[in-house]
Design an enzyme around this catalytic site. Structure first.
Site, PDB file in Angstrom:
ATOM      1  N   SER A 218     -17.074  -0.093  -6.077  1.00 50.01           N
ATOM      2  CA  SER A 218     -17.670  -1.240  -6.083  1.00 50.01           C
ATOM      3  C   SER A 218     -19.316  -0.715  -6.426  1.00 50.01           C
ATOM      4  O   SER A 218     -20.269  -2.009  -6.533  1.00 50.01           O
ATOM      5  CB  SER A 218     -16.715  -2.198  -5.662  1.00 50.01           C
ATOM      6  OG  SER A 218     -16.888  -2.156  -4.678  1.00 50.01           O
TER       7      SER A 218
ATOM      8  N   LYS B 164      -7.761   5.236  -2.652  1.00 51.44           N
ATOM      9  CA  LYS B 164      -7.368   4.468  -3.720  1.00 51.44           C
ATOM     10  C   LYS B 164      -7.345   4.780  -4.310  1.00 51.44           C
ATOM     11  O   LYS B 164      -8.171   5.365  -4.815  1.00 51.44           O
ATOM     12  CB  LYS B 164      -7.843   3.312  -2.662  1.00 51.44           C
ATOM     13  CG  LYS B 164      -7.381   2.198  -3.466  1.00 51.44           C
ATOM     14  CD  LYS B 164      -8.115   1.141  -2.405  1.00 51.44           C
ATOM     15  CE  LYS B 164      -9.279   0.068  -3.143  1.00 51.44           C
ATOM     16  NZ  LYS B 164      -9.610   0.299  -5.273  1.00 51.44           N
TER      17      LYS B 164
ATOM     18  N   GLU C 204      -5.899  -7.547  -5.831  1.00 52.57           N
ATOM     19  CA  GLU C 204      -6.607  -8.321  -7.352  1.00 52.57           C
ATOM     20  C   GLU C 204      -6.834  -9.243  -7.821  1.00 52.57           C
ATOM     21  O   GLU C 204      -6.168  -9.040  -8.945  1.00 52.57           O
ATOM     22  CB  GLU C 204      -7.955  -6.970  -6.769  1.00 52.57           C
ATOM     23  CG  GLU C 204      -9.528  -8.367  -7.021  1.00 52.57           C
ATOM     24  CD  GLU C 204     -10.813  -7.657  -7.127  1.00 52.57           C
ATOM     25  OE1 GLU C 204     -10.554  -5.835  -6.978  1.00 52.57           O
ATOM     26  OE2 GLU C 204     -11.303  -7.303  -8.265  1.00 52.57           O
TER      27      GLU C 204
HETATM   28  O1  KIV Z   1     -13.955  -1.071  -5.444  1.00 56.40           O
HETATM   29  C1  KIV Z   1     -13.960  -1.298  -4.490  1.00 56.40           C
HETATM   30  O2  KIV Z   1     -14.517  -2.358  -3.449  1.00 56.40           O
HETATM   31  C2  KIV Z   1     -12.251  -1.965  -5.024  1.00 56.40           C
HETATM   32  C3  KIV Z   1     -12.211  -3.237  -2.953  1.00 56.40           C
HETATM   33  C4  KIV Z   1     -12.861  -4.497  -3.372  1.00 56.40           C
HETATM   34  C5  KIV Z   1     -11.072  -3.641  -2.448  1.00 56.40           C
HETATM   35  O3  KIV Z   1     -11.595  -1.821  -4.786  1.00 56.40           O
END
Ligand code: KIV
Length: 279
Positions: A51, A119, A188
């Site tokens: 993000s 992640k 999400e």
């Molecule tokens: O990219 C991001 O910040 C995320 C989180 C909000 C879960 O994937």
């Protein structure tokens, strides 16, 4: 928690995994050392999210975020924090090609940032990759539901799982990622009932963002929470401060004082040895 040396012990991936069904995991995004330092006493988990593409770099989506950007910001967050577990996002096109590509890039992220895990987005199609990484020592957090790296497939950022067919698919994705060994997963942008169903169905910690209060933890983008990023505000965001306004006011006050020659004052200027008003 402190160690014998008095140093704070960082929350580990197994510590987070052990929170299934327990005290909710508090998670925020962080991209910089100073922000991580401010947030660290209050959160259990940082996600160095892609993000950052929209929240920090002014991009239209997360697709332009690179591995080097994630590594630079991930290392800064690790340096700025001492308590929270740090998970770094794998950017678009750095892991989808093959388990080997995912391992090569994931290992770089682990080695060069000092983070606790990575992640990645995706469901059933990523299960083999998740297993490959976990078996080789890389802890993986999954990410299901509205996965922003697939925005072009979805045709926009729309809540997912509104009909039973898509709900069943997302549930199957979550099960596949958990079975493959992910220690946790972000859910999400799905209808609240589905986030609850997934949380009940999988044995791993679920972290909601646009999920439901029943998730095992919650995450938000810090710039949204603080009112710094205001270009658009998804329904799931709650603002806890209006720092954007405060920053604008501070800049206006500074500009006015510079123009009026009120800043710098004598207390901000160096003196000579004889005129020793300041040191
Ligand atoms: O990219 C991001 O910040 C995320 C989180 C909000 C879960 O994937």
């Amino acid at each position: 928690m402190s160690t014998h040396s008095g140093k704070t012990k960082r929350i580990t991936v197994p510590d987070i995994a052990a929170r299934k069904g327990g005290e909710p995991v508090v998670c925020l995004t962080a991209y910089s050392a100073p922000m991580a330092k401010l947030l660290d006493p209050h959160v259990d988990l940082f996600i160095v999210g892609d993000s950052m593409g929209t929240a920090l770099y002014g991009l239209d989506s997360t697709l332009g975020v690179t591995l080097d950007m994630e590594i630079a910001h991930g290392a800064a967050v690790v340096r700025g924090s001492s308590r929270a577990c740090v998970i770094v996002d794998m950017p678009f096109a750095t892991y989808q090609e093959s388990p080997e590509q995912a391992f090569r890039n994931g290992a770089r992220v682990m080695a060069e940032t000092g983070c606790d895990g990575i992640k990645l987005e995706g469901g059933t199609e990523m299960a083999e990759t998740v297993r490959f990484l976990v078996e080789r020592g890389i802890p993986v957090m999954g990410h299901v539901g509205l996965t922003p790296q697939s925005v072009n497939v979805f045709g926009g950022y729309r809540a997912q799982g509104r009909d039973e067919k898509t709900a069943e698919k997302i549930l199957a994705d979550a099960r596949a990622i958990a079975d493959a060994g992910a220690f946790s997963m972000v859910i999400e942008g799905v209808v609240a009932d589905l986030a609850t169903r997934i949380t009940q169905a999988v044995p791993v910690v679920t972290i909601g963002i646009g999920g439901s209060p029943d998730c095992d933890g919650q995450v938000l983008v810090t710039e949204d929470v603080l009112g710094i990023f205001t270009d658009f505000t998804p329904k799931f965001v709650k603002r806890y401060a209006e720092l954007g306004d405060a920053i604008g006011q501070a800049a206006a006050d500074y500009a006015a004082e510079v123009r009026a020659r009120k800043f710098p004052g004598p207390e901000h200027c160096y003196g000579t040895k004889t005129n020793n008003t300041t040191s």
